[in-house]
Design a protein around this motif. Structure first.
Motif, short mmCIF file in Angstrom:
data_model
loop_
_atom_site.label_atom_id
_atom_site.label_comp_id
_atom_site.label_asym_id
_atom_site.label_seq_id
_atom_site.Cartn_x
_atom_site.Cartn_y
_atom_site.Cartn_z
N VAL A 83 -7.01 5.49 2.72
CA VAL A 83 -5.97 5.46 1.52
C VAL A 83 -6.41 4.21 0.69
O VAL A 83 -6.63 4.54 -0.54
CB VAL A 83 -4.56 5.01 1.67
CG1 VAL A 83 -3.71 4.98 0.59
CG2 VAL A 83 -4.02 6.14 2.61
N GLU A 84 -7.23 3.06 1.14
CA GLU A 84 -7.63 2.40 0.25
C GLU A 84 -9.13 2.63 -0.73
O GLU A 84 -9.13 2.48 -1.69
CB GLU A 84 -7.94 1.14 0.96
CG GLU A 84 -6.61 0.38 1.48
CD GLU A 84 -6.94 -0.90 2.72
OE1 GLU A 84 -8.11 -0.95 2.79
OE2 GLU A 84 -6.26 -1.72 2.98
N LEU B 171 0.84 -1.23 0.01
CA LEU B 171 0.07 0.01 -0.07
C LEU B 171 0.81 1.26 0.03
O LEU B 171 0.67 2.21 -0.82
CB LEU B 171 -0.98 -0.07 1.32
CG LEU B 171 -1.83 1.28 1.37
CD1 LEU B 171 -2.91 1.30 0.11
CD2 LEU B 171 -2.77 1.19 2.75
N ILE B 172 1.87 1.24 0.95
CA ILE B 172 2.65 2.36 0.87
C ILE B 172 3.34 2.65 -0.43
O ILE B 172 3.62 3.61 -1.13
CB ILE B 172 3.80 2.15 1.88
CG1 ILE B 172 3.07 2.32 3.38
CG2 ILE B 172 4.91 3.22 1.93
CD1 ILE B 172 4.08 2.15 4.52
N CYS C 254 -1.28 6.11 5.14
CA CYS C 254 -0.92 4.83 4.98
C CYS C 254 -0.49 3.96 6.56
O CYS C 254 -0.96 3.12 6.51
CB CYS C 254 0.26 4.68 4.07
SG CYS C 254 0.01 5.04 2.35
N PRO D 241 -4.87 3.40 6.97
CA PRO D 241 -4.73 2.74 5.68
C PRO D 241 -6.13 2.42 5.01
O PRO D 241 -6.17 2.62 3.68
CB PRO D 241 -4.20 1.29 6.09
CG PRO D 241 -4.40 1.07 7.61
CD PRO D 241 -4.55 2.41 8.18
N THR E 181 1.03 4.10 -2.98
CA THR E 181 1.09 5.43 -2.66
C THR E 181 2.01 6.37 -3.16
O THR E 181 1.78 7.38 -3.77
CB THR E 181 0.58 5.61 -1.11
OG1 THR E 181 -0.57 4.84 -0.68
CG2 THR E 181 0.30 7.11 -0.74
N SER F 196 0.11 11.60 2.91
CA SER F 196 -0.44 10.12 2.07
C SER F 196 0.50 9.21 2.99
O SER F 196 -0.36 8.44 3.22
CB SER F 196 -0.05 10.18 0.86
OG SER F 196 -0.61 11.25 0.02
N LEU F 197 1.63 9.37 3.24
CA LEU F 197 2.29 8.40 4.15
C LEU F 197 1.81 8.25 5.58
O LEU F 197 1.85 7.20 6.18
CB LEU F 197 3.72 8.64 4.09
CG LEU F 197 4.63 8.54 3.03
CD1 LEU F 197 5.90 9.12 2.86
CD2 LEU F 197 4.33 7.13 2.39
#
Length: 227
Positions: free
Chosen positions: A59-60, A2-3, A52, A56, A6, A48-49
């Motif tokens: 972000v998903e 995911l990271i 994440c 999370p 992103t 954004s990080l």
């Protein structure tokens, strides 16, 4: 994973923003443009990080670009919004370097714009933290246990993400030196947002439990006590 997705997505977005600003300007060393890009890159990447690591699911949701349940009306409204957003980004360099419609704002007003833009970016991430179901497409996410979010910023207006998107774009235009883009461009962006808002509210009112009552409790869409 995911990271990594992103980071790649953010870098791609930064590249697109750089292209939309510097290419129309015809000056790849445009000071205000490069400073904005540095601010944009820093805030978007760090925000954004952070999401994440600590949120999370938010972000998903933001990475979801397609869904078979997306209404056709939303596809049209989203296409209009993206088109006008790109135009609004390019309007600032076009005005600063070519049109010169209004006089350049004072440096104090430019700083005010930069501050408004940076603050808006921060609150955009706050909306994502508070609403983990905020996708770029309109649909009720039954597979993710979609529930109504009516606290935090959503207790004041129904679409705080759009509110701060407008102020971010307006502040960006002021910093870049275009009063025309900050006013007329933001107005065009608002007009482009309205169809999306109507589609979103119609979908959620019909398919999300409690949304109709929420619309009555929170009558304002973008600006508390105003609209």
């Amino acid at each position: 994973m995911l990271i990594l997705k992103t980071i790649v997505g953010v870098l791609f977005q930064i590249g697109l923003v750089a292209l939309m600003l510097l290419w129309p300007a015809g000056d790849w060393a445009w000071k205000e443009g490069l400073i904005y890009l540095a601010l944009h890159a820093t805030l978007v990447m760090s925000g954004s990080l952070y999401l994440c690591i600590f949120h999370p699911k938010s972000v998903e949701a933001r990475l979801t670009a397609r869904d078979p349940n997306q209404p056709v009306r939303d596809k049209i409204a989203f296409a209009i919004l993206i088109t006008v957003s790109v135009f609004t980004f390019t309007l600032s360099p076009l005005d600063v370097f070519h049109f010169h419609i209004f006089p350049k704002p004072s440096f104090g007003l430019q700083l005010l714009g930069a501050g408004a833009c940076a603050t808006s970016y921060i609150f955009l991430f706050v909306t994502m933290i508070q609403n983990e179901f905020a996708q770029p497409i309109v649909n009720v996410q039954k597979d993710r246990g979609h529930v109504l979010v009516d606290s935090g910023l959503y207790a004041s207006v129904r679409h705080p993400m759009y509110s701060f998107y407008l102020t971010a774009m307006s502040g960006m235009a002021l910093w870049l030196g275009s009063i025309f883009a900050a006013t007329v461009g933001t107005l065009l962006l608002l007009l482009a947002l309205l169809p999306r808002i109507l589609v979103e509210e119609d979908t959620l009112k019909n398919d999300l439990d409690g949304y109709a009552a929420y619309m009555e409790r929170v009558p304002y869409r973008l600006i508390p006590k105003v609209f």
